[in-house]
Design an enzyme around this catalytic site. Structure first.
Site, PDB file in Angstrom:
ATOM      1  N   LYS A 290      68.378  16.103 -44.836  1.00 28.99           N
ATOM      2  CA  LYS A 290      68.683  15.426 -45.275  1.00 28.99           C
ATOM      3  C   LYS A 290      67.931  14.429 -44.506  1.00 28.99           C
ATOM      4  O   LYS A 290      67.074  14.812 -43.621  1.00 28.99           O
ATOM      5  CB  LYS A 290      70.409  14.625 -44.630  1.00 28.99           C
TER       6      LYS A 290
ATOM      7  N   GLU B 285      73.959   9.234 -39.904  1.00 32.23           N
ATOM      8  CA  GLU B 285      74.792  10.368 -41.096  1.00 32.23           C
ATOM      9  C   GLU B 285      75.572  11.572 -40.599  1.00 32.23           C
ATOM     10  O   GLU B 285      76.286  11.803 -40.834  1.00 32.23           O
ATOM     11  CB  GLU B 285      73.530  10.199 -42.044  1.00 32.23           C
TER      12      GLU B 285
HETATM   13  C1  5RP Z   1      69.242   9.721 -45.986  1.00 36.80           C
HETATM   14  C2  5RP Z   1      69.218  10.458 -46.747  1.00 36.80           C
HETATM   15  C3  5RP Z   1      69.748  10.640 -47.724  1.00 36.80           C
HETATM   16  O1  5RP Z   1      71.179  10.876 -47.841  1.00 36.80           O
HETATM   17  C4  5RP Z   1      69.097  11.543 -49.209  1.00 36.80           C
HETATM   18  O2  5RP Z   1      67.463  10.674 -48.420  1.00 36.80           O
HETATM   19  C5  5RP Z   1      69.252  11.043 -50.472  1.00 36.80           C
HETATM   20  O3  5RP Z   1      69.065  10.210 -50.919  1.00 36.80           O
HETATM   21  P1  5RP Z   1      69.315   9.613 -52.295  1.00 36.80           P
HETATM   22  O4  5RP Z   1      70.567   9.563 -52.994  1.00 36.80           O
HETATM   23  O5  5RP Z   1      68.270   8.312 -52.267  1.00 36.80           O
HETATM   24  O6  5RP Z   1      68.133  10.702 -53.481  1.00 36.80           O
HETATM   25  O7  5RP Z   1      69.733  11.298 -45.821  1.00 36.80           O
HETATM   26  O8  5RP Z   1      68.578   9.232 -44.851  1.00 36.80           O
END
Ligand code: 5RP
Length: 239
Positions: free
Chosen positions: A99, A108
């Protein structure tokens, strides 16, 4: 896959995941484009009587949640988080994740680790056989440690994340480095990163997700970690 196609799959997963939130709960609200659909669906359900508090994992999520009329609390005010739902950039068969492409990985991870259940939502393009397929591992670092970390991690070709020609600053006031992990064993990388002074958190979420909801062209899939032993440990129901 075209953007509009992947959006439809993200939305499908998000709507399914929103069903897991129940009245009276405290729910971690992830960040990113998939979670935007989650917030919209939770907003719709809240208008129909669902009552819960959300713990946003980023300023953007807080703003979107409020726009949907959701009640929010900061993570430090929540004694417990019943469920957290978040997106991911890569998901392996054990539901280990990478992530942080959106830059919110520190908050997160705090929210996911406090949650009784952590559910990952995504479209099927995020599923990989082994983490590291895209070759990028984001990490959050303190600004002061930047020069030292660049030197300590030079074999990972660290790139300071920029936006409009300026360093990207996270909601916690830190920098993001995108590491080029190539074919490196990620458990080795994680151990090394955790020992590097100034590295605040990494985008590797290992043994954290108990459930994945994936939007696919054939419909929504509910996945559990492939390794049953791991699943049993996570649910505390080993007899
Ligand atoms: C942010 C994250 C998001 O959960 C990850 O990038 C997925 O994003 P998206 O739903 O736009 O594909 O880790 O830090």
């Amino acid at each position: 896959m075209r953007g509009s196609d992947s959006d439809a799959l993200k939305k499908m997963a998000a709507i399914e995941a929103a069903k897991l939130v129940q009245s009276g709960q405290i729910a971690g609200l992830g960040s990113g484009s998939t979670c935007k659909f989650l917030l919209e669906e939770l907003g719709r359900r809240a208008k129909n009587g669902l009552e819960f508090f959300g713990i946003p994992t980023s300023r953007e999520t807080k703003k979107l949640a409020k726009e949907q009329g959701l009640k929010v609390l900061p993570a430090e005010k929540a004694e417990k988080i019943d469920i957290a739902i978040d997106g991911a950039d890569e998901i392996d068969p054990e539901l280990n994740l990478i992530k942080g492409y959106g830059g919110a990985l520190l908050r997160e991870k705090v929210v996911a680790s406090k949650a009784g259940i952590f559910v990952v939502i995504a479209d099927e393009s995020k599923m990989v056989k082994r983490l590291g397929k895209k070759g990028i591992l984001p990490i959050e670092i303190s600004k002061d440690s930047y020069p030292g970390i660049i030197d300590a991690l030079k074999d990972f070709k660290p790139a300071l994340r920029n936006v409009n020609g300026k360093p990207f600053i996270t909601d916690s006031g830190n920098f993001i480095l995108d590491l080029n992990t190539g074919k490196t064993d990620l458990s080795y990388a994680e151990r090394r990163l955790k020992k590097t002074s100034g590295v605040l958190e990494t985008g590797l979420f290992i043994l954290m997700a108990s459930h994945a909801i994936i939007g696919t062209k054939r419909g929504v899939m509910h996945l559990r970690p492939k390794n049953a032993h791991y699943e049993a440990i996570n649910h505390g129901n080993v007899s």
